[in-house]
Design a protein around this motif. Structure first.
Motif, PDB file in Angstrom:
ATOM      1  N   LEU A 158       0.923  -1.243  -0.074  1.00 31.84           N
ATOM      2  CA  LEU A 158       0.014   0.148   0.055  1.00 31.84           C
ATOM      3  C   LEU A 158       0.800   1.341   0.090  1.00 31.84           C
ATOM      4  N   GLU A 223      -6.420   4.014   2.505  1.00 32.12           N
ATOM      5  CA  GLU A 223      -6.754   3.267   3.748  1.00 32.12           C
ATOM      6  C   GLU A 223      -7.585   4.251   4.804  1.00 32.12           C
ATOM      7  N   SER A 310      -6.624  -8.997   9.901  1.00 29.66           N
ATOM      8  CA  SER A 310      -5.766  -8.900   8.796  1.00 29.66           C
ATOM      9  C   SER A 310      -4.359  -9.625   9.324  1.00 29.66           C
ATOM     10  N   THR A 313      -3.303 -13.721   6.999  1.00 19.63           N
ATOM     11  CA  THR A 313      -3.324 -13.544   5.612  1.00 19.63           C
ATOM     12  C   THR A 313      -2.001 -14.086   4.881  1.00 19.63           C
ATOM     13  N   ARG A 328     -14.224  -6.379   6.606  1.00 11.67           N
ATOM     14  CA  ARG A 328     -13.460  -5.182   6.536  1.00 11.67           C
ATOM     15  C   ARG A 328     -13.218  -4.507   5.339  1.00 11.67           C
ATOM     16  N   THR A 330     -11.498  -2.971   2.059  1.00  9.96           N
ATOM     17  CA  THR A 330     -10.041  -2.741   1.530  1.00  9.96           C
ATOM     18  C   THR A 330     -10.172  -2.462   0.055  1.00  9.96           C
ATOM     19  N   GLN A 331      -9.283  -1.715  -0.455  1.00 12.58           N
ATOM     20  CA  GLN A 331      -9.475  -1.318  -1.756  1.00 12.58           C
ATOM     21  C   GLN A 331      -8.586  -2.113  -2.784  1.00 12.58           C
ATOM     22  N   SER A 332      -7.588  -2.998  -2.084  1.00  6.30           N
ATOM     23  CA  SER A 332      -6.627  -3.435  -2.781  1.00  6.30           C
ATOM     24  C   SER A 332      -6.945  -4.947  -3.271  1.00  6.30           C
ATOM     25  N   LEU A 335      -5.008  -7.681  -1.678  1.00  6.49           N
ATOM     26  CA  LEU A 335      -5.369  -8.171  -0.324  1.00  6.49           C
ATOM     27  C   LEU A 335      -6.470  -8.843  -0.199  1.00  6.49           C
ATOM     28  N   TYR A 336      -7.473  -8.466  -0.985  1.00 16.23           N
ATOM     29  CA  TYR A 336      -8.875  -9.216  -1.317  1.00 16.23           C
ATOM     30  C   TYR A 336      -8.530 -10.577  -1.656  1.00 16.23           C
ATOM     31  N   ASN A 361     -16.976  -3.928  -0.576  1.00 18.93           N
ATOM     32  CA  ASN A 361     -15.750  -3.542  -1.126  1.00 18.93           C
ATOM     33  C   ASN A 361     -15.641  -3.347  -2.775  1.00 18.93           C
TER      34      ASN A 361
END
Ligand SMILES: [Zn+2]
Ligand SMILES: [Zn+2]
Length: 587
Positions: A158, A223, A310, A313, A328, A330-332, A335-336, A361
């Motif tokens: 990130l 974030e 998190s 992971t 939660r 998340t924009q990644s 990560l998703y 998300n």
């Protein structure tokens, strides 16, 4: 010696790519394989093939153990150097080590190593003082041809964006601040699922309730602040309760459930609604022994629910997990994918893995990672072809129903161009160069070169570029200047003349004319507007006012217009395009 394991075709490809790369280069490389692709087997095979000393580094003892076990299963013996595993062996040809333990005992790594393999290499930061960099630096002192190979499922951080610079399919991911140079092999998650190497995720859109984090302010990495998230969740206890009730209902037909919470407080609240004797909570603060014990009980299915923030992971592997509940934000995409990946391991009797996103998300599991924070909630990855080199860039943006890109946030083309024949200056070293086509830019007032909108100095003439914020601030101070936030433009064509009116947010107007019969004015217009035609996706040189008028829907509008008062009218002085700064743009 024959390998006791048959490598899967893609694992063999990854091994071959590594050998090919290091045969011709000492520059660091990254292999990207999705979670569950069997990275430890690739590492074992590379370790088996190595003739000289190699070091396999990772950040958690579970991975040190897993990678070591896989290597030993070849009938080979490797050392372990990890305080957490109470072993400090550095004499073997192949050593599996935790980065912390090596870092604390650098004097025991004075031998000449030929290769360092870093598992979960997205944790390597670019800073020279980091543990990884210090180890690499030290080993390089013994061997300046040391090879460095990273493996990861998520080649993205990130705070940093992409962790490497060049991709083998011919594009650039960033500048020289990246910890790795080349991505030499990459496999998408969808390949693994389609070939049956991973369980199919059952992405169900049946959430009883959803959180809406979209109104919260984001930091520059996209974030949210924990305090803001807690405050929002604190107001939605009923939502959390309803979500947990649905999770429990659906879990009746499931073996193992992992719940990803937004914050520690949130995780505690969730845990409170779940049956006590079937639930474990793991946070970053959980004691390591307790954590191992809880994970063990979860794997043995004595516990059904595993709530975490998190922390689970990477390096966590419980193949029976068949329900992932994401609570939660998340924009990644990475990560998703990593979160969902926890449920995709193959396991006997497992048909699919239920995935429910309660945090809205809107991440498409199969979307490519854009590598930039999502600029706003409705952005999606869009494909933007470069008018310069034809490369298909992936940027955040918006597309209409037909898939036409109506807006995008790309700044510079990421295509790599082969060096022109004869262009072999020492600096380039025959290395491909990033295409210099820019979709958004500031023009240098001194030499006219196009620069990134955040650049302070011109990349061509090195002179300072005026900061649009200073420009706006200065103009706002002047009595005889007018600044409008431009909400749109309208045109009138009259013979060779084109009159543009800029409409301010509050109804103010400024206008100016371009006479297309005058080459100078034509050039100015084309530099400002023609160059940015269709979001800079199809730059154009207009030769008449009528031609512009006909195509006006694709003409760009500036974000701000600055004018100075003349005797009887306002004369437009600046049109600020592609603005990104502290002043608010028009809605
Ligand atoms: Zn290009
Ligand atoms: Zn310049």
């Amino acid at each position: 010696m024959n390998a006791p394991f048959k490598l899967r075709p893609y694992q063999q490809e990854a091994v071959d790519a590594t050998l090919n790369h290091f045969r011709k280069s000492d520059e660091s490389a990254v292999i990207v394989l999705p979670t569950g692709a069997g990275k430890s087997l690739v590492i074992a095979e590379l370790a088996r093939l190595a003739k000289r000393k190699i070091l396999v580094l990772t950040h958690v003892k579970e991975l040190v153990e897993q990678n070591h076990a896989k290597y030993q299963s070849y009938g080979l013996t490797g050392g372990i150097f990890s305080a957490g595993l109470k072993r400090k062996e550095s004499r073997h040809q192949v050593t599996f080590a935790s980065v912390q333990s090596v870092s604390a005992n650098l004097d025991q790594f004075r031998d000449e190593y030929s290769l360092v393999i870093i598992d979960e290499c997205h944790r390597v930061s670019g800073e020279e003082t980091s543990q990884y960099q210090r180890i690499i630096e030290l080993l390089r002192q013994q061997n300046d041809a040391l090879k460095v190979l990273g493996l990861t499922a998520t080649p993205y951080r990130l705070a940093m964006g992409w962790i490497y610079r060049y991709h083998y399919r011919g594009f650039v991911r960033g500048g020289d601040d990246k910890p790795f140079q080349h991505c030499i092999y990459e496999l998408p998650l969808s390949y693994m699922i389609n070939r049956g190497y991973l369980t199919r995720p059952e992405l169900v859109n049946a959430a009883v309730a959803q959180y809406d984090f979209s109104a919260l302010p984001q930091d520059r990495f996209g974030e949210y602040a924990e305090k803001d998230v807690n405050e929002l969740l604190g107001k939605h206890k009923r939502v959390t309760r309803a979500i947990v009730e649905q999770v429990m209902e659906l879990a009746a037909e499931r073996q193992g459930v992992m719940i990803f919470a937004a914050t520690v407080d949130h995780a505690r609240e969730i845990t409170g609604y779940l049956p006590d004797h079937q639930t474990a909570l793991i946070t970053g603060a959980t004691d390591l022994k307790d954590r191992d014990f809880l994970i063990q009980r979860f794997k043995q299915r004595e516990l059904k629910y595993l709530v975490n923030v998190s922390v689970l992971t990477t390096g966590f592997d419980a193949p029976h997990v068949d329900f992932i509940a994401i609570l939660r934000p998340t924009q990644s995409v990475s990560l998703y994918q990593q979160i969902v990946g926890r449920g995709l391991r193959l396991n006997e009797g497992k048909q699919d893995c239920l995935v429910i996103d309660y945090a809205g998300n809107h991440v498409n599991l199969h979307h490519p990672e854009v590598g930039e924070p999502k600029p706003n909630p409705d952005s999606e990855p869009v494909q933007v072809f470069c008018p310069g080199c034809g490369f298909a860039n992936i940027f955040w943006g918006k597309a209409d129903g037909d898939g036409r890109v109506i807006e995008h946030y790309g700044r510079r083309c990421q295509g790599l161009l082969e060096p022109a024949i004869g262009d072999d200056s020492a600096k380039l070293q025959g290395r491909p160069q990033q295409c210099d086509y820019r979709f958004s830019f500031k023009e240098c007032p001194h030499c006219g070169a196009e620069n990134d909108i955040a650049a302070r100095n011109c990349h061509q003439c090195q002179k300072a570029i005026i900061d649009p914020d200073d420009q706006l601030r200065d103009a706002l101070k002047l009595k005889d200047a007018m600044v409008i936030r431009c909400a749109g433009i309208s045109l009138v064509a009259d013979g060779s003349k084109l009159r543009i009116t800029y409409h301010g947010e509050d109804g103010e107007e400024l206008s100016e004319s371009f006479d297309f019969s005058k080459p100078g004015q034509r050039t100015v217009f084309n530099k400002l507007f023609g160059r940015r035609f269709a979001n800079s996706q199809a730059p154009r040189v207009f030769s008449s006012a009528d031609e512009v008028f006909e195509l006006q829907t694709l003409l760009p509008a500036p974000d701000f217009v600055i004018a100075r008062k003349q005797k009887h009218y306002w004369q437009v002085q600046e049109r600020v395009f592609d603005y990104q700064g502290s002043f608010r743009k028009a809605y």
